[in-house]
Design a protein around this motif. Structure first.
Motif, PDB file in Angstrom:
ATOM      1  N   ILE A 145      46.251  32.492  35.697  1.00  0.00           N
ATOM      2  CA  ILE A 145      45.417  32.495  36.904  1.00  0.00           C
ATOM      3  C   ILE A 145      44.511  33.722  36.920  1.00  0.00           C
ATOM      4  O   ILE A 145      43.313  33.637  37.223  1.00  0.00           O
ATOM      5  CB  ILE A 145      46.304  32.461  38.167  1.00  0.00           C
ATOM      6  CG1 ILE A 145      47.056  31.129  38.238  1.00  0.00           C
ATOM      7  CG2 ILE A 145      45.458  32.659  39.428  1.00  0.00           C
ATOM      8  CD1 ILE A 145      48.122  31.081  39.316  1.00  0.00           C
ATOM      9  N   ALA A 146      45.077  34.884  36.570  1.00  0.00           N
ATOM     10  CA  ALA A 146      44.294  36.122  36.559  1.00  0.00           C
ATOM     11  C   ALA A 146      43.156  36.047  35.550  1.00  0.00           C
ATOM     12  O   ALA A 146      42.026  36.484  35.824  1.00  0.00           O
ATOM     13  CB  ALA A 146      45.205  37.309  36.245  1.00  0.00           C
ATOM     14  N   LEU A 147      43.434  35.490  34.365  1.00  0.00           N
ATOM     15  CA  LEU A 147      42.401  35.379  33.341  1.00  0.00           C
ATOM     16  C   LEU A 147      41.287  34.439  33.777  1.00  0.00           C
ATOM     17  O   LEU A 147      40.090  34.744  33.596  1.00  0.00           O
ATOM     18  CB  LEU A 147      43.017  34.887  32.028  1.00  0.00           C
ATOM     19  CG  LEU A 147      42.039  34.702  30.858  1.00  0.00           C
ATOM     20  CD1 LEU A 147      41.396  36.034  30.480  1.00  0.00           C
ATOM     21  CD2 LEU A 147      42.747  34.089  29.648  1.00  0.00           C
ATOM     22  N   VAL A 148      41.653  33.293  34.346  1.00  0.00           N
ATOM     23  CA  VAL A 148      40.648  32.334  34.788  1.00  0.00           C
ATOM     24  C   VAL A 148      39.765  32.938  35.879  1.00  0.00           C
ATOM     25  O   VAL A 148      38.538  32.761  35.886  1.00  0.00           O
ATOM     26  CB  VAL A 148      41.315  31.035  35.287  1.00  0.00           C
ATOM     27  CG1 VAL A 148      40.271  30.097  35.893  1.00  0.00           C
ATOM     28  CG2 VAL A 148      42.048  30.337  34.146  1.00  0.00           C
ATOM     29  N   LYS A 149      40.364  33.679  36.788  1.00  0.00           N
ATOM     30  CA  LYS A 149      39.598  34.295  37.860  1.00  0.00           C
ATOM     31  C   LYS A 149      38.662  35.387  37.347  1.00  0.00           C
ATOM     32  O   LYS A 149      37.560  35.581  37.864  1.00  0.00           O
ATOM     33  CB  LYS A 149      40.533  34.868  38.925  1.00  0.00           C
ATOM     34  CG  LYS A 149      41.203  33.808  39.788  1.00  0.00           C
ATOM     35  CD  LYS A 149      42.057  34.430  40.879  1.00  0.00           C
ATOM     36  CE  LYS A 149      42.630  33.367  41.815  1.00  0.00           C
ATOM     37  NZ  LYS A 149      43.475  33.963  42.885  1.00  0.00           N
TER      38      LYS A 149
END
Length: 328
Positions: A145-149
């Motif tokens: 999730i952090a990478l996608v954001k």
């Protein structure tokens, strides 16, 4: 209360019908049965259909021919079986996509999943899992999730096709964890097999798919398991957390498969088939093979399967509408 002459007349009329129905069930089958699979070889649908097809052939002493008929999000196969004779000799492997997704995704669906088909038995649930190419620098749901954001639009995820179970699972995931609908790029393929080929080669970075086809590659270290879509962890990978455990309670998604026949199949044949499939799903060998590949055997009555389909169609219809998913 019926008078005696009328009761005798009804008995005279109905008895031959009852005997005829029993004869149909006793004689069936007298030739090969065709089990149509609406998708290309290489995915959970192919594995499950060939496993239960082999056992059904052994039990009924007749060949069971598994016929892959991919295309059109399963529409081609569903149309073909809907038009087949309702005699028990043509069956189809029902799936979340063809029965619960397509009715909402297509404005004019070329088959009616309720009126043109008779549910026979729910076969198995296959937990959906998020798997990544090892080059993607994430090891769990929160890191993903952090990478996608941080890098929206840079990650490509592959699925077995537009509107497939994997496509719906990823859109559901994005909605549940607060990611924008365009935060990842969807790459649809014509089946799970081609999708996995590109994922293994690093052409795509991610997928949300049934556990069965990816587990061998996970065990071989060729793919990394990021998270589990079901409410419980996989026996085959107990160290990997579920999406719900990662901070999104209530999240649950699984692919499911069951057997259907054309509407109008004789009741005795329907009951015989349902009983046979439930017997097969209770066999220790079948249970072991399904669970080894991440699938859970279920079994059901025809009515239970029909009720299950109705609930799933309502649930996934909301995801389709929110994500604005349309057929190719």
């Amino acid at each position: 209360m019926l008078n005696r002459p009328l009761a005798l007349t009804l008995s005279t009329i109905l008895m031959p019908l009852i005997l005829f129905s029993n004869a149909i069930a006793q004689d069936y089958p007298t030739k090969a049965i065709t089990l149509v699979v609406p998708f290309a070889p290489g995915g959970s649908s192919d594995f499950i259909s060939r496993l239960v097809g082999q056992k059904l052939s052994e039990n009924l002493k007749q060949p069971v021919v598994v016929e892959n008929k991919p295309g059109g999000a399963g529409v081609i196969a569903m149309q073909a079986v809907a038009r087949a004779a309702p005699d028990g000799y043509t069956l189809i492997l029902g799936h979340i996509g063809t029965l619960a997704v397509n009715p909402s995704m297509f404005d004019k669906l070329a088959y009616d999943p309720v009126k043109e088909f008779q549910p026979v038995s729910l076969l198995a649930l296959v937990p959906s899992v998020i798997a990544a190419h090892p080059n993607l620098p994430v090891k769990n749901i929160q890191e993903l999730i952090a990478l996608v954001k941080s890098k929206p639009g840079t990650i490509n995820y592959g699925t077995a096709g537009n509107g497939s179970a994997g496509h719906l699972a990823m859109e559901y995931f994005k909605q549940a964890v607060g990611l924008n609908l365009d935060s990842m790029t969807h790459i649809p393929y014509r089946g799970t097999g081609p999708m996995l080929t590109d994922l293994l080669a690093g052409q795509t970075q991610l997928t949300f798919t049934g556990a069965t086809p990816v587990m061998p590659h996970i065990k071989a270290g060729k793919l990394r398991l990021i998270g589990i879509g079901s409410v419980k962890r996989l026996d085959a990978a107990p160290e990997v957390t579920t999406v719900a455990e990662a901070g999104f309670p209530g999240f649950e998604t699984a692919q499911w498969y069951g057997i259907l026949a054309p509407a109008g199949i004789p009741a005795p044949v329907l009951q015989k088939l349902s009983k046979e499939f439930n017997t097969i799903l209770a066999q220790p060998e079948v249970v072991a093979r399904l669970r080894a590949d991440g699938a859970d055997p279920v079994g059901s009555t025809p009515q239970e399967f029909a009720t299950f389909i109705a609930k799933e169609a309502e649930r996934w219809g909301k995801v389709v509408k929110t994500a604005g998913i349309k057929p190719d």
